[in-house]
Design a protein around this motif. Structure first.
Motif, short mmCIF file in Angstrom:
data_model
loop_
_atom_site.label_atom_id
_atom_site.label_comp_id
_atom_site.label_asym_id
_atom_site.label_seq_id
_atom_site.Cartn_x
_atom_site.Cartn_y
_atom_site.Cartn_z
N ASP A 45 0.64 -1.21 -0.19
CA ASP A 45 0.03 -0.15 -0.13
C ASP A 45 0.91 1.29 -0.13
N THR A 46 1.98 1.16 0.74
CA THR A 46 2.75 2.48 1.05
C THR A 46 3.99 1.92 1.45
N MET A 47 5.06 2.89 0.65
CA MET A 47 6.50 2.71 0.89
C MET A 47 6.95 4.01 1.73
N GLU A 48 7.45 3.83 2.91
CA GLU A 48 7.59 4.97 3.44
C GLU A 48 9.39 5.57 3.48
N THR A 49 10.23 4.72 2.85
CA THR A 49 11.52 4.88 2.61
C THR A 49 12.14 5.09 1.67
N VAL A 50 11.44 5.95 0.44
CA VAL A 50 12.22 6.38 -0.71
C VAL A 50 13.22 7.33 -0.50
N ASP A 51 14.68 7.07 -0.77
CA ASP A 51 15.56 8.18 -0.62
C ASP A 51 16.53 8.49 -1.89
N SER A 52 16.01 7.77 -2.88
CA SER A 52 16.98 7.84 -4.11
C SER A 52 16.16 8.09 -5.46
N GLU A 53 16.49 8.27 -6.60
CA GLU A 53 15.94 8.23 -7.71
C GLU A 53 15.98 6.56 -8.21
N LYS A 54 16.98 6.18 -7.99
CA LYS A 54 17.14 4.68 -8.48
C LYS A 54 16.03 3.96 -7.56
N LEU A 55 15.76 4.01 -6.43
CA LEU A 55 14.82 3.39 -5.65
C LEU A 55 13.51 3.48 -6.26
N GLY A 68 18.08 7.84 4.17
CA GLY A 68 17.36 9.25 3.78
C GLY A 68 18.29 10.18 2.97
N CYS A 69 17.58 11.00 2.20
CA CYS A 69 18.10 11.90 1.41
C CYS A 69 18.50 13.31 2.36
N GLN A 70 19.49 14.00 1.79
CA GLN A 70 19.58 15.17 2.52
C GLN A 70 18.36 16.32 2.39
N PRO A 71 18.14 16.98 3.17
CA PRO A 71 16.94 18.14 3.09
C PRO A 71 17.21 19.02 1.74
N ASN A 72 18.33 19.32 1.57
CA ASN A 72 18.56 20.21 0.06
C ASN A 72 18.39 19.34 -1.11
N GLN A 73 18.05 17.84 -0.95
CA GLN A 73 17.92 16.93 -2.08
C GLN A 73 16.37 16.55 -2.41
N VAL A 74 15.42 16.95 -1.30
CA VAL A 74 14.07 16.55 -1.39
C VAL A 74 13.45 17.22 -2.47
N VAL A 75 13.55 18.38 -3.03
CA VAL A 75 12.86 19.19 -4.21
C VAL A 75 13.33 18.18 -5.57
N GLY A 76 14.74 17.96 -5.51
CA GLY A 76 15.07 17.38 -6.69
C GLY A 76 14.37 15.99 -6.99
N LEU A 77 14.39 15.15 -5.74
CA LEU A 77 13.87 13.69 -5.69
C LEU A 77 12.29 13.73 -5.92
N ALA A 78 11.70 14.75 -5.24
CA ALA A 78 10.14 14.81 -5.78
C ALA A 78 9.91 15.32 -7.02
N GLY A 79 10.49 16.06 -7.54
CA GLY A 79 10.39 16.62 -8.99
C GLY A 79 10.68 15.18 -9.64
N HIS A 80 11.47 14.31 -9.46
CA HIS A 80 12.06 13.07 -10.34
C HIS A 80 10.84 12.32 -10.18
N LEU A 81 10.18 12.10 -9.18
CA LEU A 81 9.00 11.29 -9.10
C LEU A 81 7.67 11.62 -9.73
N LEU A 82 7.57 12.94 -9.65
CA LEU A 82 6.35 13.55 -10.36
C LEU A 82 6.44 13.54 -11.78
N GLU A 83 7.61 13.66 -12.32
CA GLU A 83 7.67 13.86 -13.77
C GLU A 83 8.00 12.53 -14.43
N ASN A 84 8.68 11.33 -13.54
CA ASN A 84 9.11 10.23 -14.36
C ASN A 84 8.55 8.79 -13.83
N CYS A 85 7.76 9.02 -12.82
CA CYS A 85 7.20 7.81 -12.10
C CYS A 85 5.65 8.38 -11.99
N PRO A 86 5.06 8.08 -13.07
CA PRO A 86 3.61 8.39 -13.02
C PRO A 86 2.65 6.84 -12.17
#
Length: 247
Positions: free
Chosen positions: A100-110, A146-164
């Motif tokens: 249902d949910t994965m709470e530990t996504v911290d990289s584009e690879k995962l 966990g990713c660093q706080p300054n990496q959150v925006v980039g990872l979230a952007g990747h999720l939204l753009e490349n992982c529909p």
């Protein structure tokens, strides 16, 4: 043997109700008594037997979490779980189709791997997306994921753009034990996650901050986390008792 199981189940049910009451009180304090929806309780049963999970389920608990894949597999395939809790057994299944949910996504690879596997599932074919939380290492501890706080925006952007096939549910952190023990009115690690959400929603123009959940707070600090805005708390030992790592 049966008596010990019943006694243990009663204990788990009692502890669960106590935790739920504490969650309700913390939510009321945070909202000035106007909390419309209580934070979600995820009961983490790491190292605990399936009988304890069934007891919690019988007492009304519906969200369960596991940390180890092997344990997740064994519990989800237990004959007792399939007999006594068919509805929740899927939540624990190691098969991606039943997550249902994965709470530990911290990289584009995962994120890419989860997206790829989810597109193969029947759940995806029926229109369901896999909910994920981005894990943030707010305490900057080397031993923590966990990713660093300054990496959150980039990872979230990747999720939204490349992982529909994936739905960004929110942000998650564990925080340091030191911060939890020292905190009275605030926790610096939780504050960083709140700030990360604020910066993320502004940078990606996601709308109101409430659209993204905050998963923070465990047995030792879930009440403080709720007061600081957590919508999802992960509680294990307070419900199931001290963990047994001997196995």
């Amino acid at each position: 043997q049966e008596m010990s199981v019943v006694t243990g189940g009663t204990e788990v049910a009692s502890r669960l109700q106590s935790v739920l009451q504490r969650i309700a009180s913390a939510a009321a304090a945070a909202s000035g008594g106007s909390a419309k929806q209580l934070p979600r309780l995820v009961a983490v049963s790491k190292t605990k037997p399936i009988s304890d999970i069934v007891a919690a389920y019988s007492a009304g608990q519906r969200h369960f979490g596991e940390n180890y894949v092997q344990e997740l597999y064994e519990k989800s395939h237990s004959p007792r779980s399939s007999r006594s809790a068919r509805t929740f057994a899927g939540i624990l299944s190691v098969i991606v189709n039943n997550l249902d949910t994965m709470e530990t996504v911290d990289s584009e690879k995962l994120a890419n791997l989860l997206h790829k596997e989810w597109t193969k599932t029947s759940a995806y074919e029926s229109g369901s997306k896999l909910r994920v939380f981005i894990q943030v290492n707010t305490s900057n501890e080397e031993q923590k994921y966990g990713c660093q706080p300054n990496q959150v925006v980039g990872l979230a952007g990747h999720l939204l753009e490349n992982c529909p096939a994936i739905s960004l549910a929110g942000l998650m952190t564990i925080g340091s034990l030191e911060a939890s023990h020292q905190a009275e009115d605030g926790n610096a690690d939780f504050e960083r996650l709140v700030l990360c959400r604020r910066e993320l929603t502004a940078a990606l123009k996601l709308g109101g901050e409430e659209q993204l959940e905050l998963s923070m707070g465990m047995s030792s600090d879930f009440e403080l986390a709720i007061k600081m805005g957590s919508t999802n708390v992960r509680v294990g030992s307070t419900i199931f008792g001290e963990r047994n790592y001997s196995k």
